[in-house]
Design a protein around this motif. Structure first.
Motif, PDB file in Angstrom:
ATOM      1  N   ASP A   1       0.821  -1.203   0.000  1.00 37.76           N
ATOM      2  CA  ASP A   1       0.000   0.000   0.000  1.00 37.76           C
ATOM      3  C   ASP A   1       0.858   1.259   0.000  1.00 37.76           C
ATOM      4  O   ASP A   1       0.442   2.300  -0.500  1.00 37.76           O
ATOM      5  N   GLU A   2       2.063   1.152   0.557  1.00 32.48           N
ATOM      6  CA  GLU A   2       2.991   2.283   0.565  1.00 32.48           C
ATOM      7  C   GLU A   2       4.405   1.747   0.799  1.00 32.48           C
ATOM      8  O   GLU A   2       4.601   0.765   1.521  1.00 32.48           O
ATOM      9  N   VAL A   3       5.391   2.410   0.171  1.00 34.77           N
ATOM     10  CA  VAL A   3       6.798   2.000   0.275  1.00 34.77           C
ATOM     11  C   VAL A   3       7.651   3.241   0.483  1.00 34.77           C
ATOM     12  O   VAL A   3       7.476   4.239  -0.230  1.00 34.77           O
ATOM     13  N   ASP A   4       8.586   3.195   1.462  1.00 35.57           N
ATOM     14  CA  ASP A   4       9.515   4.309   1.623  1.00 35.57           C
ATOM     15  C   ASP A   4      10.884   3.925   1.049  1.00 35.57           C
ATOM     16  O   ASP A   4      11.095   2.758   0.678  1.00 35.57           O
ATOM     17  N   PRO A   5      11.817   4.876   0.928  1.00 30.66           N
ATOM     18  CA  PRO A   5      13.111   4.574   0.294  1.00 30.66           C
ATOM     19  C   PRO A   5      13.955   3.540   1.021  1.00 30.66           C
ATOM     20  O   PRO A   5      14.891   2.985   0.436  1.00 30.66           O
ATOM     21  N   GLN A   6      13.664   3.265   2.289  1.00 34.59           N
ATOM     22  CA  GLN A   6      14.369   2.208   3.023  1.00 34.59           C
ATOM     23  C   GLN A   6      13.683   0.848   2.845  1.00 34.59           C
ATOM     24  O   GLN A   6      14.047  -0.118   3.494  1.00 34.59           O
ATOM     25  N   LEU A   7      12.716   0.801   1.965  1.00 37.39           N
ATOM     26  CA  LEU A   7      11.949  -0.406   1.646  1.00 37.39           C
ATOM     27  C   LEU A   7      11.102  -0.895   2.816  1.00 37.39           C
ATOM     28  O   LEU A   7      10.794  -2.084   2.923  1.00 37.39           O
ATOM     29  N   ASN A   8      10.739   0.026   3.709  1.00 37.38           N
ATOM     30  CA  ASN A   8       9.702  -0.285   4.690  1.00 37.38           C
ATOM     31  C   ASN A   8       8.356  -0.215   3.980  1.00 37.38           C
ATOM     32  O   ASN A   8       8.171   0.593   3.059  1.00 37.38           O
ATOM     33  N   LEU A   9       7.418  -1.040   4.406  1.00 38.90           N
ATOM     34  CA  LEU A   9       6.128  -1.135   3.731  1.00 38.90           C
ATOM     35  C   LEU A   9       4.970  -0.941   4.699  1.00 38.90           C
ATOM     36  O   LEU A   9       5.078  -1.267   5.884  1.00 38.90           O
TER      37      LEU A   9
END
Length: 249
Positions: free
Chosen positions: A88-96
């Protein structure tokens, strides 16, 4: 097919072609609109009868069956070579953030049992920080009798809003997960430290698991609005590496 839909398909096909080991024996298949194309691509492989596919919920089970793949159970095959799923969402550290489709616990179970987790999504899922674009809140799977207690504790922890997810027009009452639990959506705003928040949430009695996936994703493929594919990569060592390589092709 729209340009965005074509890009999602291209991202899914590339994810499979570049990452599925030729000698894989067990493959996890998640859920979501982009994973539809993952299952489609895997179903086109000439060696598809050589491996077992593990689902993360009802939808992915149907995808596996519809594409002529061999369906297995994680109880029988707890060691998974690779898993493909959406986010549903991804940050640049590949947390989801995952769980918008209510397949939360089983998605994390399959992901944690996999040697590699590859995510496929569209460009709208990219964020600098979790919570930037996904305003529905962090999905939290809870034991039904504990939901009121957990809601109160989430508010004490700083949640701006907590909703017991409802079934909508299709069902009177709350959504029931594949594991017969309830789902809470807790809005914490911008999440600076997803892993820390996940661990705090897991300490609450009644919480089965959260939709915060940290430190387990190896690569994310995004279908872009332009029709191209962007890849985010990171090392999976405890938490995802802060060094992310972006490639556009």
């Amino acid at each position: 097919m729209s340009q965005v839909e074509a890009a999602k398909k291209l991202a899914a096909y590339r994810a499979v072609d570049e990452n599925l080991p030729p000698n894989a024996k067990v493959v996890g298949i998640g859920s979501g609109s982009t994973v539809v194309y993952v299952a489609e691509r895997i179903g086109q492989l000439p060696n598809k009868d050589d491996f077992i596919c593990i689902s993360t919920g009802f939808q992915s089970k149907q995808l596996i069956i519809a594409n002529g793949l061999r369906l297995g159970q994680i109880e029988q095959h707890p060691d998974i070579d690779i898993a493909f799923d959406g986010a549903d969402e991804v940050d640049p550290q590949l947390n989801l953030i995952k769980g918008g489709g209510a397949c939360l616990f089983q998605e994390k179970l399959v992901a944690s049992a996999s040697k590699k987790l590859i995510i496929v999504a569209d460009f709208r899922k990219q964020s600098k920080h979790l919570g930037e674009h996904w305003h529905q809140g962090v999905p939290i799977e809870v034991v039904p009798i504990a939901f009121t207690k957990v809601i109160n504790e989430l508010k004490k922890m700083g949640a701006k809003n907590v909703d017991l997810r409802q079934g909508g027009k299709a069902k009177a009452g709350p959504v029931i997960t594949d594991n017969n639990n309830f789902l809470l959506d807790a809005d914490f705003g911008i999440i600076e430290n997803p892993r820390e928040l996940h661990l705090k949430l897991k300490e609450l009695v009644g919480v089965v698991d959260t939709g915060l996936f940290t430190g387990i994703t190896e690569k994310v493929y995004f279908g872009e609005e332009t029709g191209e594919v962007t890849t985010w990569k990171g090392e999976v060592i405890g938490t995802a590496s802060e060094e992310v390589i972006e490639e556009s092709k």
